[in-house]
Scaffold this motif. Sequence first.
Motif, short mmCIF file in Angstrom:
data_model
loop_
_atom_site.label_atom_id
_atom_site.label_comp_id
_atom_site.label_asym_id
_atom_site.label_seq_id
_atom_site.Cartn_x
_atom_site.Cartn_y
_atom_site.Cartn_z
N ALA A 180 -25.49 15.72 -56.40
CA ALA A 180 -25.32 17.08 -56.92
C ALA A 180 -23.83 17.43 -57.04
O ALA A 180 -23.49 18.54 -57.44
N THR A 193 -20.14 18.10 -58.21
CA THR A 193 -19.49 18.40 -59.48
C THR A 193 -18.42 17.32 -59.71
O THR A 193 -18.09 16.55 -58.79
N GLU A 204 -20.25 29.04 -57.45
CA GLU A 204 -21.39 28.23 -57.92
C GLU A 204 -21.03 27.35 -59.11
O GLU A 204 -21.73 26.39 -59.41
N ALA A 261 -21.19 21.83 -55.24
CA ALA A 261 -22.61 21.44 -55.22
C ALA A 261 -23.42 22.53 -54.52
O ALA A 261 -22.89 23.28 -53.70
N LYS A 262 -24.71 22.55 -54.85
CA LYS A 262 -25.60 23.65 -54.42
C LYS A 262 -25.59 23.94 -52.92
O LYS A 262 -25.64 25.09 -52.51
N HIS A 263 -25.54 22.87 -52.12
CA HIS A 263 -25.64 23.11 -50.67
C HIS A 263 -24.41 23.84 -50.12
O HIS A 263 -24.42 24.29 -48.99
N TYR A 279 -23.07 26.52 -51.75
CA TYR A 279 -23.05 27.91 -52.25
C TYR A 279 -22.91 28.87 -51.07
O TYR A 279 -23.44 28.59 -49.98
N ARG A 319 -24.25 31.21 -49.50
CA ARG A 319 -25.50 31.94 -49.27
C ARG A 319 -25.38 32.93 -48.12
O ARG A 319 -26.19 33.84 -47.99
#
Length: 582
Positions: A113, A115, A540, A544-546, A548, A550
């Motif tokens: 994932a 970038t 974002e 990579a998503k993990h 973010y 949050r």
Amino acid sequence: MTPRIYTSSYPSVPLLARSIFTHLLSVGPNSGKIGGYPAQEKVFVDAASGTSITRQDLRTLSLKFAYGLKQDPRIKAKRGDVVLVYSPNSLAYPVYILGAIAAGMRCTLANNAYTARELQHQYTDSGATLIITTIENLGAALEMLTGGLGLSQADAERRIILSPKSLTWASGLTTSESKSLRGLITFDQLLEQGELQNEELFDGDDAQETALLCYSSGTTGQPKGVETTHQNLTTATETIALVLGYQPRDRLLIFLPFYHIYGAVSGLLFPIFCGTTTVVMPRFDLIDFCVTVETYRITAVLVVPPVVLAIARHPVIDKYDLSSIWLLFSSAAPVSPTLMKEAKQRLMAKRKPEQILHVTEGYGMTECSPASHILPLDHAISKAGSVGVLLPNYQARLIVDDSDDAVLDAEEGKPGELWVKGPSIMKGYLNNPIANKDSFTSDRWYKTGDVCLRDQGGFYYIVDRKKELIKYKGFQVPPAELEGVLITHPEIADAAAIGVQSETEVTELPRAYVVHSQPSKISTPELRKAFEKSVANWMESKVAKHKYLRGGVVVIGEVPRSAAGKILRRELRALAEMEMKP
Ligand code: 4UV
């Protein structure tokens, strides 16, 4: 002061001078067997399609791939060359690793994932010269090589091996794509050139040679290349087998990513060693997970704590028959004993009481290839909450103070930073003498950065994390990396990142504190909120998503720092606790 050194209570295993390839896939004197198990048995199965490869396929494909890597004039791989794998889990993944290793190469495994920016750090830092990737990740790989590193399109294409779309081993390129990307090397081309012969295999004294280069931030800073040697890996398989052997009749389910040490060793290499059939999923999805367990009558599952939560509490679990599972193993982040017990009760609800089910835990890190502790099955209930005992060949110390030359060990039963020593601990961080000096003592104790308690029975409990690391669902999120990205934002003057506990999931969430470069621009609460939201969105597009944010973005006036400029994360954690109180 005499150091207080704890030693594993298991007998030591002998250290082997062979490559991990030979260890797992050598042809025995009894023909028909590979690595001691029947050659024609399935070793990896793709969960969605049911396609599989046998042990013989795995060996042959790996040797063909190795031959292609060494002989293809576009590659001519030499011993020690580094190949980067940038791919989701697939049946071809074990072939990439074992083929490259058979050719004497080192494999660096990257998050699929990532970038282009994240990939560039690992590609350049590891010294990679080749990337194995899929059609889905091809764009980011090319962008990194051309945009990031400034290579010409033709040069970039020559550095890419395009992996197969399916087990036909074809690349999956459309005709027009094949024409426009003429320079790419495809996996199937490399398989067509011959097969590496046994005697050409890298072996013998080379056990201290690096085989894997996974990336970990360790106790601080940016992700670093962890030099995992052949002997680290052969020892890991032997020691884990003594405490947590899967059986040849087992069907193991793996959705953990193969690029992380947990998936790479416990989910890919170790099952080959145990003669297990491994059913491979590209990622976790609860329904797919349940369907796969039911379809394949899965017997063993490796998970991370949020999956334990789902098994314990998600209503969908009751709709499926998960009664084939005898082993549920959680690792990579803390999980409460209550949750482990709940998961067990839930799985037992539909079974006969005499059916065996172990719900247990292990602890380790990329640097330990991967585990130093496992909770033995016969203690999974009585010692729930413990990460277990030291694996064979391991030694441990619990340190309360190493700020001066004099190192102070904790008293019996008191917490201290866990230091470990043993033959599955990495050779070191690649080309990083400063990190190596900070992480190892002169007599090779590795400082884990985790704070631990040991009870009188030799069971260990993780009580705190001293190092900077944030863990999102078991994935590493190095705060220094987030901070490095945040300060490239045109309106951010300073930044700090910490992990905060999620209220609904069993995981930490990355949270950032940022200082605006012109505070007058966000003078009202509405403007401030809008800015915080825009920073979270902006991240974002960068990571990579993990990674973010949050756990939120919060504007502060100043990042608290020590006189030496070090971020005072404890202060930020206390602040977060207050801010997040209901
Ligand atoms: O470097 P890493 O991402 O590595 C891992 C590896 C996990 C393991 C452990 C045992 C196995 O048998 C296996 O196959 C894989 O996660 O992150 C290392 C850090 O994660 C935290 C701790 O802070 C480590 O330094 N961590 C790992 N396991 C646990 C844990 C645990 N059981 N409880 C609490 N924290």
